[in-house]
Design an enzyme around this catalytic site. Structure first.
Site, short mmCIF file in Angstrom:
data_model
loop_
_atom_site.label_atom_id
_atom_site.label_comp_id
_atom_site.label_asym_id
_atom_site.label_seq_id
_atom_site.Cartn_x
_atom_site.Cartn_y
_atom_site.Cartn_z
CG ASN A 35 -7.19 -32.02 36.54
OD1 ASN A 35 -7.50 -31.63 37.75
ND2 ASN A 35 -8.13 -32.40 35.67
CG HIS A 121 -15.99 -38.39 36.82
ND1 HIS A 121 -16.34 -38.86 35.58
CD2 HIS A 121 -15.37 -37.12 36.81
CE1 HIS A 121 -15.95 -37.61 34.84
NE2 HIS A 121 -15.41 -36.67 35.69
CD GLU A 165 -14.70 -39.64 41.69
OE1 GLU A 165 -13.65 -39.03 42.12
OE2 GLU A 165 -15.45 -39.40 41.35
CB SER A 169 -13.06 -35.06 41.12
OG SER A 169 -14.33 -35.28 41.09
CG ASP A 194 -11.85 -43.32 38.45
OD1 ASP A 194 -10.85 -42.94 38.40
OD2 ASP A 194 -12.81 -43.19 37.63
CG HIS A 197 -8.65 -36.46 40.57
ND1 HIS A 197 -8.37 -35.17 39.95
CD2 HIS A 197 -9.98 -36.87 40.14
CE1 HIS A 197 -9.33 -34.86 39.44
NE2 HIS A 197 -10.22 -35.83 39.47
CE LYS A 226 -8.56 -36.13 36.49
NZ LYS A 226 -9.05 -36.62 35.19
#
Length: 367
Positions: A35, A121, A165, A169, A194, A197, A226
């Protein structure tokens, strides 16, 4: 009922769900399972910041934030992030899992409703399960399904939280943030996004997708582990909610603060990412190139940015191909059922700004 651990482990092995901890193999020349999107984990500026902090303060923070662990550099980090993200306040936690599983039960409980995207997640899901609120999950990015749930259930609860998110992910796709924000207005809900990423990689100067689309969630969650290349996580929210978490969130109160060198390196990372437009552009270009080259072989990749997945159905087939790729020097994540739905097992390629077209060409040749 007593659990037979040996029997449970045997069942995992027979169903190809048994996990082992792989050794980090630096001999694998083609690394697509990290990541570290901007290659900051080994950046000299972060290393030197950590070394300097250790010389001045030692390594451990020696206590919780409410005891001896509230270093000035940690408050500097929170203020810098709040300014960077345009939010009132940022509160740093030790990890994303700790944050998500600790914050949600602190803020929500019995009599509340939580509506979450199906692909959220595991840390978010655990937080929801722990809080005693009523939880319902809408089909991934299905705003019609979400609206139906809101129309059916919202009026029966005191408070409601929408959870998503920003960049997912597994599929590497993007939440419909503008619709989610409008629903939060229309149905009087809070919104948690969230950005684990996305922060550092997407949006102006790496501010994430909320910034890119002009979204102001109630809670913006991000991670340092990340794109920033360090460790830890944060929640950006209002002054009032931050103060409440400091006083009521057990996951924050009863844990030792982050190590001093980690804090120093993260401060450096926050500064660096704002001037890394070249690296972000490389990521976009290498992602487009990978998608194009696989398409020429008749293979379709999921994802639009730096997380790209190739569906490879069946746990056995996936693991066999994983071993073959490892033998030719390629490290990639093999994502099995039940982490993803049955039949949607996949190779997840995490791209880095240091990847070259030659790296991509070599991977494509293996399929």
């Amino acid at each position: 009922m007593d659990l037979d651990f040996n029997e449970a482990l045997t069942e995992l092995k027979e169903s190809l769900l048994y996990r082992i901890l792989p050794n980090r193999d630096e001999s694998l020349l083609y690394q697509f399972h990290s990541n570290d999107y901007l290659n900051l984990a080994t950046h000299d500026a972060l290393v030197q910041a950590a070394i300097s902090a250790m010389k001045d303060y030692g390594f451990g923070s020696t206590g919780s934030r409410l005891l001896s662990g509230n270093y000035g550099m940690l408050e500097t980090l929170e203020k810098s992030l709040a300014h960077f993200l345009g939010m009132e306040k940022v509160l740093v936690f030790n990890s994303g899992f700790q944050l998500n599983s600790g914050v949600i039960p602190t803020l929500y409980g019995e009599g509340d409703l939580i509506l979450a995207d199906k692909y959220c997640h595991a840390s978010l899901l655990d937080g929801m399960h722990l809080c005693n609120a009523t939880m319902k999950r809408f089909q991934h990015n299905d705003m019609t399904h979400l609206k139906t749930l809101l129309m059916t259930h919202r009026s029966n609860f005191k408070r409601c939280l929408l959870v998503t998110e920003s960049l997912f992910s597994m599929d590497g796709d993007v939440a419909l943030l503008d619709v989610l924000q409008q629903f939060s207005y229309d149905y009087d809900t809070e919104l948690m996004v969230d950005e684990a990423h996305a922060i550092g990689v997407l949006g102006d100067q790496g501010r994430g997708l909320c910034s890119q689309f002009g979204i102001k969630p109630t809670y913006l969650v991000g991670t340092f582990g990340k794109a920033m290349g360090t460790f830890g996580a944060f929640i950006a929210t209002s002054n009032e909610i931050s103060d409440y978490l400091i006083n009521r969130c057990r996951a924050f109160i009863y844990t030792t603060a982050l190590p001093v060198p980690v804090i120093a390196a993260t401060n450096q990372a926050v500064s660096l990412i704002q001037s890394m437009d070249i690296q972000r552009q490389r990521l976009r270009e290498i992602s487009a190139y990978f998608t194009s080259m696989m398409s020429q072989k008749g293979l379709s990749l999921l994802g639009n940015y730096h997380i790209l997945s190739l569906i490879y159905p069946g746990n056995r087939a996936l693991l066999d191909r994983y071993s073959q790729l490892k033998d030719v020097g390629i490290a990639v994540s093999a994502i099995r059922h039940p982490t993803v739905p049955k039949g949607k097992e996949r190779f997840r390629f995490s791209l880095k700004s240091s990847h070259t077209k030659a790296d991509i060409d070599y991977v494509v040749e293996q399929f």
